[in-house]
Design a protein around this motif. Structure first.
Motif, mmCIF file in Angstrom:
data_model
loop_
_atom_site.group_PDB
_atom_site.id
_atom_site.type_symbol
_atom_site.label_atom_id
_atom_site.label_comp_id
_atom_site.label_asym_id
_atom_site.label_seq_id
_atom_site.Cartn_x
_atom_site.Cartn_y
_atom_site.Cartn_z
ATOM 1 N N PHE A 160 -1.156 -62.764 33.151
ATOM 2 C CA PHE A 160 -0.307 -63.726 33.868
ATOM 3 C C PHE A 160 0.825 -64.240 32.981
ATOM 4 O O PHE A 160 1.953 -64.419 33.443
ATOM 5 C CB PHE A 160 -1.163 -64.874 34.428
ATOM 6 C CG PHE A 160 -1.455 -64.690 35.883
ATOM 7 C CD1 PHE A 160 -2.145 -63.575 36.321
ATOM 8 C CD2 PHE A 160 -1.015 -65.599 36.828
ATOM 9 C CE1 PHE A 160 -2.398 -63.364 37.671
ATOM 10 C CE2 PHE A 160 -1.257 -65.403 38.183
ATOM 11 C CZ PHE A 160 -1.950 -64.287 38.603
ATOM 12 N N GLN A 169 8.129 -63.363 36.881
ATOM 13 C CA GLN A 169 7.485 -63.429 38.196
ATOM 14 C C GLN A 169 7.185 -64.874 38.585
ATOM 15 O O GLN A 169 6.884 -65.714 37.735
ATOM 16 C CB GLN A 169 6.192 -62.607 38.176
ATOM 17 C CG GLN A 169 5.598 -62.406 39.558
ATOM 18 C CD GLN A 169 4.927 -61.046 39.685
ATOM 19 O OE1 GLN A 169 5.035 -60.201 38.819
ATOM 20 N NE2 GLN A 169 4.237 -60.838 40.775
ATOM 21 N N LEU A 171 4.780 -67.228 39.491
ATOM 22 C CA LEU A 171 3.311 -67.261 39.408
ATOM 23 C C LEU A 171 2.691 -68.134 40.493
ATOM 24 O O LEU A 171 1.582 -67.854 40.948
ATOM 25 C CB LEU A 171 2.870 -67.749 38.025
ATOM 26 C CG LEU A 171 3.209 -66.846 36.833
ATOM 27 C CD1 LEU A 171 2.547 -67.379 35.579
ATOM 28 C CD2 LEU A 171 2.785 -65.394 37.083
ATOM 29 N N GLU A 173 3.699 -68.490 43.568
ATOM 30 C CA GLU A 173 3.630 -67.671 44.785
ATOM 31 C C GLU A 173 2.493 -66.656 44.680
ATOM 32 O O GLU A 173 1.710 -66.466 45.611
ATOM 33 C CB GLU A 173 4.966 -66.937 44.985
ATOM 34 C CG GLU A 173 5.036 -66.164 46.294
ATOM 35 C CD GLU A 173 6.339 -65.396 46.450
ATOM 36 O OE1 GLU A 173 6.338 -64.376 47.159
ATOM 37 O OE2 GLU A 173 7.357 -65.806 45.849
ATOM 38 N N LEU A 174 2.380 -66.029 43.499
ATOM 39 C CA LEU A 174 1.328 -65.028 43.286
ATOM 40 C C LEU A 174 -0.060 -65.675 43.338
ATOM 41 O O LEU A 174 -0.974 -65.169 43.994
ATOM 42 C CB LEU A 174 1.543 -64.339 41.934
ATOM 43 C CG LEU A 174 0.552 -63.251 41.537
ATOM 44 C CD1 LEU A 174 0.543 -62.110 42.553
ATOM 45 C CD2 LEU A 174 0.885 -62.708 40.145
ATOM 46 N N SER A 177 -1.257 -66.394 46.840
ATOM 47 C CA SER A 177 -1.155 -65.297 47.808
ATOM 48 C C SER A 177 -2.542 -64.866 48.276
ATOM 49 O O SER A 177 -3.560 -65.311 47.752
ATOM 50 C CB SER A 177 -0.417 -64.114 47.180
ATOM 51 O OG SER A 177 -1.131 -63.625 46.057
ATOM 52 N N ILE A 181 -5.295 -58.483 43.361
ATOM 53 C CA ILE A 181 -4.323 -58.279 42.295
ATOM 54 C C ILE A 181 -4.930 -57.332 41.251
ATOM 55 O O ILE A 181 -6.134 -57.414 40.953
ATOM 56 C CB ILE A 181 -3.906 -59.621 41.651
ATOM 57 C CG1 ILE A 181 -2.909 -59.390 40.516
ATOM 58 C CG2 ILE A 181 -5.116 -60.397 41.145
ATOM 59 C CD1 ILE A 181 -2.300 -60.662 39.983
ATOM 60 N N MET A 192 -7.973 -62.523 45.337
ATOM 61 C CA MET A 192 -7.408 -63.834 45.017
ATOM 62 C C MET A 192 -8.381 -64.971 45.347
ATOM 63 O O MET A 192 -8.227 -66.075 44.832
ATOM 64 C CB MET A 192 -6.089 -64.030 45.767
ATOM 65 C CG MET A 192 -4.980 -63.070 45.341
ATOM 66 S SD MET A 192 -4.691 -63.007 43.549
ATOM 67 C CE MET A 192 -3.981 -64.619 43.265
#
Length: 486
Positions: A160, A169, A171, A173-174, A177, A181, A192
């Motif tokens: 990460f 990126q 993070l 939002e990720l 989500s 992953i 997730m």
């Protein structure tokens, strides 16, 4: 270095029982391997007087260990505010960093004492104490990080940080989500739903990026794991520009194991049970339940028909959740279903706080329903007791995923259970009696997992013996430490 001079390592653990205990065991291991080494442990008092932790810290000075000394750091009159509404991880990190000036003073004194019988050759800091690396660098002292969790989780943090620093990126939002992953330290895509709650918020991600960024300045990372257990995860660090990784585990506190247990009711009862027939339910120092969840666990246990020992603890009210740890219920009868204790008196025991290691070591215990804290997972493997997963907070959901899906060493009671210990917002998830019953049946009746756990138990003992991979890894680390001695 003169024959009568010790090379001194300074350890700084985070102020939590599991972290301090594991750090002391790590230090003892190094002292046993090298007679020219001495250790100083700098103890940070917790920001609140959490009784079990405060009592434990008080006891350290009384139990003398040769070539090891404890120094309690002073504490600011007004430590950073910790409350349910504040970003807990960053507040805690800042609280620990407020001790940097005291560490600086101790290091300066130690370095200036030329007549001393010891010479400081390095710092070993906890993942929550990486701010101290900058202090060590001021004195050109090498720093090593002792990571008390597993290699797969460290690999997730590194991944990460890399996504953010190198690929810019988003993070947040990720982290919030859906789906899965791909993380290099895991063989399987990670859902997730097992993502640590603390890293779904900006403050938690800020801590992650800061901690990993500082870890990159360290000379090496000691991890409480072993190559045979986490082969893929450990190999995933090869070829990265991350510091060298030393798998040195399992580091366990086995005090009291092998001695005749106290003549308590629960141990007397266990003596009369068949081998591997009892399921132990125990959820660590921060693990507890409210009344509604306790009732479901009771019903699930009763419906499973299996023998059990249940360490039943209650959660503190939300406004107290950061200041006190779970405690025993005043009267379990007022919480449990009517007649439960009477109906199960022949097959089960409901107790308060439990000596988890001594219970796992007992031959009658054949299954473990756990919060999946990493120390507990290593203990379960050491004693060859398979686990059913009921993770609660921090990285425990990820540990559960690794144990069940990656390694096949546990059964899935629930992988994504979470309790809102640190805030009272959000839906309260209840694990139903039916889920508890199914999980316990799978745990106690799954021969394949039981066989794999027994094999890993053997490997966990071999790896720390002379010639084992962790034994060798500790040797490499000691050689590295002694190369700092001029």
């Amino acid at each position: 270095m003169a024959n009568n001079t010790f090379a001194e390592l300074v350890f700084i653990p985070a102020p939590a029982v599991g972290h301090i205990m594991s750090t002391i065991e790590m230090a003892k291991l190094l002292l046993n391997r090298d007679q020219t080494l001495s250790v100083t442990l700098l103890i940070i008092n917790p920001p609140y007087s959490v009784l079990p932790l405060t009592t434990y810290i008080e006891s350290l000075a009384k139990n003398a260990i040769e070539r090891m000394r404890f120094i309690k750091l002073p504490q600011d009159q007004s430590p950073p505010k910790l409350d349910s509404n504040a970003p807990f991880v960053m507040s805690f990190y800042e609280f620990i960093n407020s001790h940097c000036k005291y560490v600086r003073n101790i290091l300066e004194d130690a370095i200036n004492q030329t007549s001393s019988r010891s010479r400081v050759v390095g710092l070993v800091v906890d993942i929550l104490c990486t701010g101290m690396i900058d202090v060590a660098n001021e004195y050109n002292l090498p720093t090593y990080v002792y990571f008390t969790s597993n290699a797969a989780f460290l690999g997730f943090k590194l991944h990460f940080e890399t996504l953010f620093v190198d690929q810019k990126q988003d993070l947040i939002e990720l982290a919030n989500s859906e789906g899965e992953i791909v993380i290099p330290s895991f063989v399987n895509p990670v859902p997730m739903k097992v993502f640590p709650e603390v890293y779904r918020k900006q403050e938690g991600l800020d801590f992650l990026i800061s901690a990993i960024g500082r870890m990159r300045k360290a000379k090496g990372i000691l991890i409480n794991t072993f190559l045979e257990l986490e082969t893929h995860a450990i190999n995933s660090f090869s070829g990265t520009n991350f510091p060298p990784v030393y798998p040195v585990g399992p580091i366990l506190n086995l005090d009291g194991v092998g001695e005749k247990p106290d003549d308590t009711d629960v141990f007397r009862w266990l003596q009369s049970q068949p081998p591997s027939s009892v399921v132990l339910l125990c959820f660590g120092s921060t693990g507890g339940f409210d009344e509604a969840q306790a009732k479901e666990i009771a019903r699930g246990l009763e419906q499973s028909g299996h023998r059990f020992v249940w360490s039943m603890r209650r959660l503190p009210p939300p406004e107290q959740s950061l200041k006190v740890l779970p405690d025993d219920f005043d009267d379990p009868r007022g919480v449990l279903p009517d007649g439960f204790l009477e109906r199960t008196s022949g097959i089960g025991k409901v107790i308060g706080w439990a000596p988890q290691v001594s219970l796992l070591a007992h031959e009658a215990v054949g299954g473990f329903v756990s919060h999946c804290g990493w120390n507990s997972m290593l203990e379960s493997l050491w004693f060859g007791v398979p686990t059913a997963t009921l993770p609660m907070l921090w990285e425990q959901q990820m540990n559960a995923f690794e144990m069940v899906v990656e390694l096949g060493l546990a059964v899935d009671l629930k992988l994504d259970y979470k309790i809102n210990v640190l805030n009272s917002e959000g839906d309260v998830v209840i694990v139903t009696a039916e889920e508890i019953e199914r999980g316990i049946r799978r745990l106690m009746e799954n021969k394949e997992v039981r066989t794999k756990v027994k094999e890993m138990s053997k490997m966990s003992r071999e790896t720390v013996a002379k010639g084992g991979s962790s034994y060798s890894s500790v040797g490499y680390f000691l050689k590295e430490i002694m190369s700092n001695v001029i």
